[in-house]
Write an enzyme that holds these catalytic residues in place. Structure first.
Site, PDB file in Angstrom:
ATOM      1  N   HIS A  98      49.911  48.648  38.942  1.00 24.45           N
ATOM      2  CA  HIS A  98      51.078  48.147  40.088  1.00 24.45           C
ATOM      3  C   HIS A  98      51.510  46.342  39.996  1.00 24.45           C
ATOM      4  CE1 HIS A  98      46.742  45.989  39.897  1.00 24.45           C
ATOM      5  NE2 HIS A  98      46.696  44.974  40.366  1.00 24.45           N
ATOM      6  N   ASP A 100      51.547  43.605  42.325  1.00 22.75           N
ATOM      7  CA  ASP A 100      50.978  42.506  43.273  1.00 22.75           C
ATOM      8  C   ASP A 100      50.963  42.210  44.662  1.00 22.75           C
ATOM      9  OD1 ASP A 100      48.622  41.937  41.033  1.00 22.75           O
ATOM     10  OD2 ASP A 100      49.431  40.307  41.318  1.00 22.75           O
ATOM     11  N   HIS A 254      50.903  45.720  36.357  1.00 21.71           N
ATOM     12  CA  HIS A 254      49.550  44.957  35.073  1.00 21.71           C
ATOM     13  C   HIS A 254      47.974  45.971  36.060  1.00 21.71           C
ATOM     14  CE1 HIS A 254      49.043  42.122  38.909  1.00 21.71           C
ATOM     15  NE2 HIS A 254      47.697  42.396  38.743  1.00 21.71           N
ATOM     16  N   ARG A 269      42.361  33.932  41.531  1.00 24.05           N
ATOM     17  CA  ARG A 269      44.260  33.692  42.035  1.00 24.05           C
ATOM     18  C   ARG A 269      44.416  33.092  42.859  1.00 24.05           C
ATOM     19  NH1 ARG A 269      46.015  40.336  43.138  1.00 24.05           N
ATOM     20  NH2 ARG A 269      46.705  39.550  45.054  1.00 24.05           N
TER      21      ARG A 269
HETATM   22  O1  LIG Z   1      40.917  40.939  37.387  1.00 22.10           O
HETATM   23  C1  LIG Z   1      42.218  41.101  36.500  1.00 22.10           C
HETATM   24  O2  LIG Z   1      42.611  41.012  35.094  1.00 22.10           O
HETATM   25  C2  LIG Z   1      43.140  41.607  37.453  1.00 22.10           C
HETATM   26  C3  LIG Z   1      43.384  42.083  38.694  1.00 22.10           C
HETATM   27  C4  LIG Z   1      44.689  42.017  39.315  1.00 22.10           C
HETATM   28  O3  LIG Z   1      45.146  43.014  39.121  1.00 22.10           O
HETATM   29  C5  LIG Z   1      44.824  40.743  40.054  1.00 22.10           C
HETATM   30  O4  LIG Z   1      44.322  39.808  39.825  1.00 22.10           O
HETATM   31  O5  LIG Z   1      46.707  41.050  40.410  1.00 22.10           O
HETATM   32 FE   LIG Z   2      46.573  42.968  40.311  1.00 19.87          FE
END
Ligand SMILES: O=C(O)CCC(=O)C(=O)O
Ligand SMILES: [Fe+2]
Length: 278
Positions: A98, A100, A254, A269
């Site tokens: 995806h 984000d 990702h 994040r």
């Molecule tokens: O936990 C992760 O490594 C990525 C998770 C994810 O998709 C994000 O943080 O946008």
């Molecule tokens: Fe993500």
């Protein structure tokens, strides 16, 4: 850019960057260097950056307005910092390729993820360059998808039957759904700075291609999803504590590898809003 050390990671994308502290306030010139490196490499990896939530927020905020996630938990007093705390009783859900929050009018230009607690092994994250994937398509296929647009829908990634279980979740989910009606974006978007074209549909949020019969829409989307995820277009990151990663969310996708359960993994994040895709 003399003090920065930059090591490219794969032909498609990704660079490890050292020689700076993300905890310190950014000078204008350093900010411009990072922005330039992000456009060039699409994903920037920083080792040994023990930043607080506030520092992460401030670093992210120097690149744009921050998004507050309607569903995921937040750090107390820092709503712009989202918590991904996964373990045996709370398995991760970022397990599809995806970009984000592509379900809003101005999807994030980037996101900054900090590793807070890691499992003994596993829990890597993989990024794919959607510009490299686009470039590898045939001219005929590029022409086929050039005029297409697609519906991106919050409820496709956050379905009711998983996210609206308790009364509190139900209330939050109803609010999130009302605030995030489906949007339409081009299937191929243009990076506003580099001018590069990228595939901009993803398994998490894209519901269908506008104006095509369901079977044709599904066939094209399925092809594009598996095409973007080809190993040639990716970089895989093995996290260490205090790693920070900054990705350009406009032209990458990702996936978080969920191979570490029942161990616990905690990531924070910050998500920077971008422009309307064109
Ligand atoms: O936990 C992760 O490594 C990525 C998770 C994810 O998709 C994000 O943080 O946008
Ligand atoms: Fe993500």
């Amino acid at each position: 850019m003399s003090e920065l050390h930059v090591t490219r990671l794969t032909p498609a994308l990704g660079a490890e960057v050292s020689g700076l502290s993300l905890a310190a306030p950014l000078t204008e010139s350093l900010k411009q260097d990072i922005a330039r490196l992000l456009v060039e490499h699409q994903v920037l990896f920083f080792r040994n950056q023990p930043i607080t939530d506030r520092q992460q927020r401030d670093f992210a905020a120097s690149f744009g307005k921050l998004h507050i996630h309607p569903i995921y938990p937040q750090v107390p007093d820092e709503p712009e910092i989202m918590i991904l705390d996964t373990h045996g009783d709370n398995p991760p859900d970022a397990i599809h390729w995806h970009s984000d929050v592509s379900c809003i009018e101005t999807p994030p230009l980037g996101a900054i993820l900090a590793a807070k607690q890691l499992p003994p092994l596993g829990g890597d994250t993989v990024w794919a360059s959607a510009t490299a994937a686009y470039d590898a398509l045939s001219e005929s296929f590029k022409q086929l998808i050039a005029p297409l647009t697609a519906v991106h829908d919050f409820t496709h990634s956050f379905p009711e039957d998983r996210y609206a279980i308790t009364p509190r979740q139900r209330e939050q989910w109803d609010k999130a759904k009302a605030a995030n009606p489906p949007v339409i974006h081009p299937v191929v978007r243009t990076h506003p700075v580099s001018g590069k074209k990228a595939i901009f549909v993803n398994e998490d949020f894209t519901r269908r291609i506008v104006g095509l019969p369901e079977a044709e829409s599904r066939a094209i989307l399925q092809f594009l999803y598996q095409h973007v995820a080809k190993a040639n277009f990716t970089v895989r990151w093995r996290w260490q504590p205090n790693d920070v990663v900054f990705w350009d969310n406009r032209i990458t996708q990702h996936i978080a590898v969920d191979d570490y359960l029942p161990h616990r993994r905690i990531m924070h994040r910050a998500t920077i809003l971008g422009d309307k895709p064109f």
